[in-house]
Design a protein around this motif. Sequence first.
Motif, PDB file in Angstrom:
ATOM      1  N   UNK A   1       4.431   6.197   6.559  1.00  0.00           N
ATOM      2  CA  UNK A   1       3.954   7.209   5.602  1.00  0.00           C
ATOM      3  C   UNK A   1       3.591   6.614   4.238  1.00  0.00           C
ATOM      4  N   UNK A   2       3.541   5.272   4.149  1.00  0.00           N
ATOM      5  CA  UNK A   2       3.379   4.610   2.842  1.00  0.00           C
ATOM      6  C   UNK A   2       2.130   5.086   2.095  1.00  0.00           C
ATOM      7  N   UNK A   3       1.010   5.243   2.796  1.00  0.00           N
ATOM      8  CA  UNK A   3      -0.234   5.632   2.122  1.00  0.00           C
ATOM      9  C   UNK A   3      -0.067   7.019   1.496  1.00  0.00           C
ATOM     10  N   UNK A   4       0.448   7.954   2.304  1.00  0.00           N
ATOM     11  CA  UNK A   4       0.645   9.331   1.801  1.00  0.00           C
ATOM     12  C   UNK A   4       1.608   9.353   0.625  1.00  0.00           C
TER      13      UNK A   4
ATOM     14  N   UNK B   1       5.475  -7.421  -0.499  1.00  0.00           N
ATOM     15  CA  UNK B   1       4.194  -7.677  -1.180  1.00  0.00           C
ATOM     16  C   UNK B   1       3.011  -7.406  -0.251  1.00  0.00           C
ATOM     17  N   UNK B   2       3.197  -7.647   1.043  1.00  0.00           N
ATOM     18  CA  UNK B   2       2.058  -7.448   1.955  1.00  0.00           C
ATOM     19  C   UNK B   2       1.831  -5.962   2.229  1.00  0.00           C
ATOM     20  N   UNK B   3       2.903  -5.240   2.486  1.00  0.00           N
ATOM     21  CA  UNK B   3       2.741  -3.791   2.695  1.00  0.00           C
ATOM     22  C   UNK B   3       2.087  -3.183   1.456  1.00  0.00           C
ATOM     23  N   UNK B   4       2.567  -3.597   0.280  1.00  0.00           N
ATOM     24  CA  UNK B   4       2.024  -3.050  -0.975  1.00  0.00           C
ATOM     25  C   UNK B   4       0.524  -3.325  -1.072  1.00  0.00           C
ATOM     26  N   UNK B   5       0.120  -4.561  -0.767  1.00  0.00           N
ATOM     27  CA  UNK B   5      -1.316  -4.889  -0.874  1.00  0.00           C
ATOM     28  C   UNK B   5      -2.124  -4.148   0.182  1.00  0.00           C
ATOM     29  N   UNK B   6      -1.562  -4.022   1.380  1.00  0.00           N
ATOM     30  CA  UNK B   6      -2.287  -3.299   2.436  1.00  0.00           C
ATOM     31  C   UNK B   6      -2.452  -1.828   2.079  1.00  0.00           C
ATOM     32  N   UNK B   7      -1.430  -1.245   1.457  1.00  0.00           N
ATOM     33  CA  UNK B   7      -1.517   0.162   1.058  1.00  0.00           C
ATOM     34  C   UNK B   7      -2.511   0.319  -0.099  1.00  0.00           C
ATOM     35  N   UNK B   8      -2.456  -0.607  -1.057  1.00  0.00           N
ATOM     36  CA  UNK B   8      -3.394  -0.530  -2.191  1.00  0.00           C
ATOM     37  C   UNK B   8      -4.836  -0.560  -1.683  1.00  0.00           C
TER      38      UNK B   8
ATOM     39  N   UNK C   1      -1.122  -1.311  -7.290  1.00  0.00           N
ATOM     40  CA  UNK C   1       0.321  -1.528  -7.098  1.00  0.00           C
ATOM     41  C   UNK C   1       0.796  -2.779  -7.824  1.00  0.00           C
ATOM     42  N   UNK C   2       1.992  -2.626  -8.382  1.00  0.00           N
ATOM     43  CA  UNK C   2       2.723  -3.789  -8.900  1.00  0.00           C
ATOM     44  C   UNK C   2       3.802  -4.004  -7.854  1.00  0.00           C
TER      45      UNK C   2
ATOM     46  N   UNK D   1      -6.590  -5.390  19.103  1.00  0.00           N
ATOM     47  CA  UNK D   1      -5.531  -5.996  18.280  1.00  0.00           C
ATOM     48  C   UNK D   1      -4.938  -4.929  17.360  1.00  0.00           C
ATOM     49  N   UNK D   2      -3.627  -4.687  17.509  1.00  0.00           N
ATOM     50  CA  UNK D   2      -2.934  -3.721  16.650  1.00  0.00           C
ATOM     51  C   UNK D   2      -1.916  -4.490  15.809  1.00  0.00           C
ATOM     52  N   UNK D   3      -1.906  -4.248  14.505  1.00  0.00           N
ATOM     53  CA  UNK D   3      -1.014  -5.029  13.632  1.00  0.00           C
ATOM     54  C   UNK D   3      -0.132  -4.118  12.788  1.00  0.00           C
ATOM     55  N   UNK D   4       1.054  -4.623  12.498  1.00  0.00           N
ATOM     56  CA  UNK D   4       1.968  -3.895  11.606  1.00  0.00           C
ATOM     57  C   UNK D   4       1.574  -4.188  10.156  1.00  0.00           C
ATOM     58  N   UNK D   5       1.644  -3.184   9.261  1.00  0.00           N
ATOM     59  CA  UNK D   5       1.217  -3.425   7.868  1.00  0.00           C
ATOM     60  C   UNK D   5       2.143  -4.341   7.065  1.00  0.00           C
TER      61      UNK D   5
END
Length: 336
Positions: free
Chosen positions: A163-166, A186-193, A200-201, A230-234
């Motif tokens: 639910x990170x994007x929402x 840091x990767x989830x944050x960048x993927x969501x941004x 995001x900071x 190919x399915x990837x985890x954020x």
Amino acid sequence: MGVELAYTDAVARATDGLYAKVAGVIPAIEWPVHAPLIAAINRLKHEKNAVILAHNYMTPEIFHCVGDFTGDSLALAREAARTDAKIIVQAGVHFMAETSKILSPGKTVLIPDMRAGCSLAASITGADVRLLRQKYPGLPVVTYVNTSADVKAQSDICCTSGNAVKVVEQIAKDFGTDTVIMIPDKYLARNVAAQTGVKVITWEGACEVHERFTAQQIRDYRTANPGIVVLAHPECPPDVVAEADFAGSTAAMIGYVGDRHPERVILITECSMSDNVAAEHPETQFVRPCNLCPHMKRITLESILHCLETMTTEVLIDPAIAARARIPIDRMLAIK
Ligand code: 13P
Ligand code: SF4
């Protein structure tokens, strides 16, 4: 204590139906080792009014044969808040057990192995969050559930990969800001941004399993397996996510396979996921990268049985911290 663990006729009768669920991924020769443990766990579970919440990264004999509820971190948190059972056994890692305890403070929450940690949860403390707040006053703090109760207690809202994007869009709106602090991945944050208009900071945290995947690896898998999905985890680095056909939480990846039935798929995530999904989707061929989470793999049938027999180890949280940590989790759960 201790129960007889032989593969008797009675054990075979009690577990044959369960073996049918995992026959595609567990060789028949291994079943007599698992079956007595599974029968004993399922019996004890009912005697003690316990429920086992099993994460998607559990091995198939746990996931399909003793888990009462299975899913991603978000689904398990929702179930922990809802269950009527007296005892929750968390077949997952420590932060998941803490989340269950925060949401069900009156219940006994057990984890089969206290050492089942997480590189993300270990990367940040509550004191670090207080310093971030001083550095960036007024910005909301979005905290991944893969953190300790102490870190959650310093946060405005939690999120999971599901639910990170929402969550980020909602909290930015609520705070009237175009920037949020998103910790500790840091990767989830960048993927969501990249998926939102929100800046995001972030923090220098990463998942030790997902950070090992590389974009070149994905290209090599495609070359070796033409047409593969190919399915990837954020939690994967953004250049890996960019090479994927779809990125989503463990549950979202399962949903993708269930809805679209790809002929051939590769799940860029923890190893056991492919076994668990393959058991339910024999029509799909799985190419399996094998990155294991050493923390998740501490949870075994043996450790779950021992946990139920001895009622150890109980997860306890300072009630004042738990009460504060509940606020950002409830705020997250309120987002549909
Ligand atoms: P999910 O929320 O997607 O289940 O992920 C949890 C986790 O630990 C991934 O590494
Ligand atoms: Fe933590 Fe990564 Fe293991 Fe998930 S897979 S529990 S994020 S170390």
